[in-house]
Design a protein around this motif. Structure first.
Motif, mmCIF file in Angstrom:
data_model
loop_
_atom_site.group_PDB
_atom_site.id
_atom_site.type_symbol
_atom_site.label_atom_id
_atom_site.label_comp_id
_atom_site.label_asym_id
_atom_site.label_seq_id
_atom_site.Cartn_x
_atom_site.Cartn_y
_atom_site.Cartn_z
ATOM 1 N N ARG A 1 0.852 -1.179 0.000
ATOM 2 C CA ARG A 1 0.000 0.000 0.000
ATOM 3 C C ARG A 1 0.891 1.233 0.000
ATOM 4 O O ARG A 1 2.108 1.160 0.246
ATOM 5 C CB ARG A 1 -0.922 0.014 1.219
ATOM 6 N N GLU A 2 0.285 2.381 -0.253
ATOM 7 C CA GLU A 2 1.044 3.620 -0.307
ATOM 8 C C GLU A 2 1.506 4.017 1.095
ATOM 9 O O GLU A 2 0.844 3.769 2.092
ATOM 10 C CB GLU A 2 0.198 4.741 -0.909
ATOM 11 N N TYR A 3 2.649 4.636 1.084
ATOM 12 C CA TYR A 3 3.240 5.100 2.334
ATOM 13 C C TYR A 3 2.432 6.261 2.890
ATOM 14 O O TYR A 3 1.996 7.143 2.155
ATOM 15 C CB TYR A 3 4.686 5.528 2.079
ATOM 16 N N VAL A 4 2.219 6.243 4.212
ATOM 17 C CA VAL A 4 1.579 7.362 4.916
ATOM 18 C C VAL A 4 2.507 7.783 6.034
ATOM 19 O O VAL A 4 3.295 6.971 6.557
ATOM 20 C CB VAL A 4 0.195 6.962 5.468
ATOM 21 N N PRO A 5 2.486 9.047 6.398
ATOM 22 C CA PRO A 5 3.372 9.513 7.471
ATOM 23 C C PRO A 5 3.167 8.684 8.740
ATOM 24 O O PRO A 5 2.037 8.397 9.139
ATOM 25 C CB PRO A 5 2.948 10.972 7.675
ATOM 26 N N GLY A 6 4.272 8.290 9.314
ATOM 27 C CA GLY A 6 4.248 7.457 10.513
ATOM 28 C C GLY A 6 4.605 6.019 10.258
ATOM 29 O O GLY A 6 4.900 5.275 11.211
ATOM 30 N N ASP A 7 4.564 5.566 8.999
ATOM 31 C CA ASP A 7 4.943 4.194 8.686
ATOM 32 C C ASP A 7 6.439 3.990 8.914
ATOM 33 O O ASP A 7 7.253 4.919 8.754
ATOM 34 C CB ASP A 7 4.597 3.859 7.236
ATOM 35 N N ASP A 8 6.790 2.778 9.297
ATOM 36 C CA ASP A 8 8.193 2.436 9.503
ATOM 37 C C ASP A 8 8.884 2.342 8.140
ATOM 38 O O ASP A 8 8.472 1.574 7.267
ATOM 39 C CB ASP A 8 8.292 1.097 10.249
ATOM 40 N N THR A 46 5.915 6.164 -6.351
ATOM 41 C CA THR A 46 5.327 6.482 -5.041
ATOM 42 C C THR A 46 5.862 5.489 -4.018
ATOM 43 O O THR A 46 6.003 4.293 -4.314
ATOM 44 C CB THR A 46 3.793 6.400 -5.080
ATOM 45 N N PHE A 47 6.157 6.008 -2.850
ATOM 46 C CA PHE A 47 6.639 5.097 -1.815
ATOM 47 C C PHE A 47 5.549 4.066 -1.487
ATOM 48 O O PHE A 47 4.402 4.421 -1.194
ATOM 49 C CB PHE A 47 7.022 5.864 -0.553
ATOM 50 N N MET A 48 5.954 2.787 -1.534
ATOM 51 C CA MET A 48 5.058 1.678 -1.215
ATOM 52 C C MET A 48 5.622 0.922 -0.007
ATOM 53 O O MET A 48 6.838 0.669 0.060
ATOM 54 C CB MET A 48 4.908 0.724 -2.396
ATOM 55 N N VAL A 49 4.761 0.556 0.935
ATOM 56 C CA VAL A 49 5.188 -0.167 2.134
ATOM 57 C C VAL A 49 4.491 -1.514 2.183
ATOM 58 O O VAL A 49 3.388 -1.687 1.643
ATOM 59 C CB VAL A 49 4.906 0.630 3.423
#
Length: 441
Positions: free
Chosen positions: A238-245, A259-262
């Motif tokens: 999923r897309e990165y959201v602020p606070g993700d490791d 896009t950053f994916m985590v």
């Protein structure tokens, strides 16, 4: 202390406290010593004189007083005859024997209904062995009596005693003792030769298949449906959201999409089985239902311990008549090993003041954490409404099974408002139903 030391010490003490005080103190000390000796002698006499012996002694005393008081020679003769009888009876008890007596319980644990034996070994290593003395061996509520034969030097006597195992529990065995008594029954002397032993009669259990239902939460099984940001079971990107490791950013996918994916994971957590054995007397029609319930709960617990599962075995706790808790509405039995669990189940009985089943279930889930499966074991007198109420106290996502025991009844499985209920008439029914549930799962 010698005579000279005594006479030299008294004047020295007399100078300080006076001769009279020293004499009184020593007289009191001598009186206390004599009283202790008298009490010990009285206890020894009470331990060997039978009620018939006390009657004969009392008759002898009365005959002596009356005979000498009135000068009646016949009564005096009777009195001394009774004294001779009591004296001969006392001489009969002299001696202990140089033999040896050993009590052996080869198997300290058996299953209810299995044969169990206690061995009694008597030996005569010397010249003075047993000479036909009477042997008594308490086994539970019974007392086995035997007359040991005369044992020659170097000979032995070996006999086995059957221990009743028709009821689950702990059977006390011994201590073994020999009894020396005169032929009339005036004196009786018991000699204890061994410590008391115990035989633990376990409930009957059956070997059931590995418990898979409800156990999909540990690291060796399948992940849960709960999503988390960090675990070992990968779910999706999923897309990165602020606070993700940032450690979980998937750089190759991020480069493709711009896009950053985590990584996202499915949560896995440790399984825990809870077995709840209902101890309320009103839940069972008779003793047979309760014994079947104990065996069913023990079978599930033994299998979980064998599979190295995290298991908690809970039974109903007591409550007061006013409804207040006495030590909580639940008790937890040891599950560190199968023997420890079935040892504890040997002495489990129905609790007259047992807490209500829903209260027990609520207290258990509040105390124990990480429960994934709850098995309620009870009797046929427990209504379905009470079972549903107990299941309702369990958190959402925790599977609940109810087992109702009816000896020799027809096995069936039903689902009532999401609660699965097994009706079993034999322990083998439980094995078959759990195996069927595991295959469907």
């Amino acid at each position: 202390m010698t005579f000279a030391q005594t006479h030299t010490s008294i004047p020295e003490e007399a100078k300080k406290r006076g001769l009279l005080a020293v004499v009184i103190e020593r007289a009191l000390l001598g009186a206390r010593t004599a009283a202790v000796a008298i009490r010990r002698g009285a206890r020894a006499v009470r331990g060997v004189v039978t009620p018939l012996g006390w009657s004969v002694i009392a008759a002898a005393i009365v005959a002596i007083v009356v005979g000498y008081g009135w000068g009646l020679l016949e009564i005096i003769a009777i009195a001394w005859g009774l004294v001779v009888i009591v004296s001969v009876a006392a001489l009969w008890l002299i001696g202990r024997g140089a033999g040896e007596l050993r009590l052996l319980v080869p198997t300290p644990r058996v299953v209810v209904g299995e044969p169990a034996l206690a061995r009694l070994v008597a030996a005569n290593p010397g010249r003075r062995g047993f000479r036909g003395v009477q042997l008594e061996l308490p086994v539970g509520a019974r007392v086995f009596e035997r007359v040991l034969p005369r044992l020659a030097r170097g000979s032995a006597f070996d006999e086995q005693f059957a221990i009743p195992t028709d009821r689950r529990g702990i059977v006390p065995i011994g201590p073994v003792r020999t009894v020396r008594a005169d032929p009339i029954g005036l004196m009786r002397r018991e000699i204890v030769w061994s410590e008391m032993a115990e035989l633990r009669v376990h409930p009957r259990t059956v070997s059931i298949s590995a418990l898979s239902t409800g156990f999909i939460r540990d690291l060796e099984g399948f992940p849960t449906r709960d999503l988390t940001s960090s675990d070992i079971a990968f779910h999706a990107l999923r897309e990165y959201v602020p606070g993700d490791d940032r450690r979980y950013i998937h750089w190759r996918s991020s480069a493709k999409t711009g896009t950053f994916m985590v990584r996202q994971f499915e949560e896995s957590r440790r399984s825990r089985l809870m077995i709840l054995l209902d101890l309320e007397p009103g839940a069972y029609v008779d003793d047979a239902e309760f014994e079947l319930a104990v065996g069913a709960a023990a079978s599930v617990g033994a299998r979980a311990i064998r599979d190295a599962r995290s298991v908690s075995f809970v039974v109903s706790g007591p409550r007061s008549a006013s409804g207040s808790r006495l030590g909580g509405p639940m008790r937890e039995l040891p599950t560190v090993s199968r023997d420890r669990l079935v040892d504890a189940l040997c002495v489990i009985e129905r609790e007259p003041r047992a807490a209500l089943l829903p209260d027990v279930a609520r207290s258990a889930v509040e105390t124990l954490h990480g429960i994934s499966l709850v098995i309620l074991v009870t009797g046929t007198a427990r209504g379905i409404a009470s079972l549903r109420s107990a299941a309702g106290r369990v958190p959402a996502g925790v599977e609940v099974l109810a087992v109702q025991c009816s000896p020799e009844g027809e096995a069936s499985s039903r689902t009532v408002a999401g609660l699965t209920v097994f009706d079993i008439g034999y322990l083998e029914d439980l094995r078959a139903m759990l195996a069927r549930t595991a295959s469907v799962a």
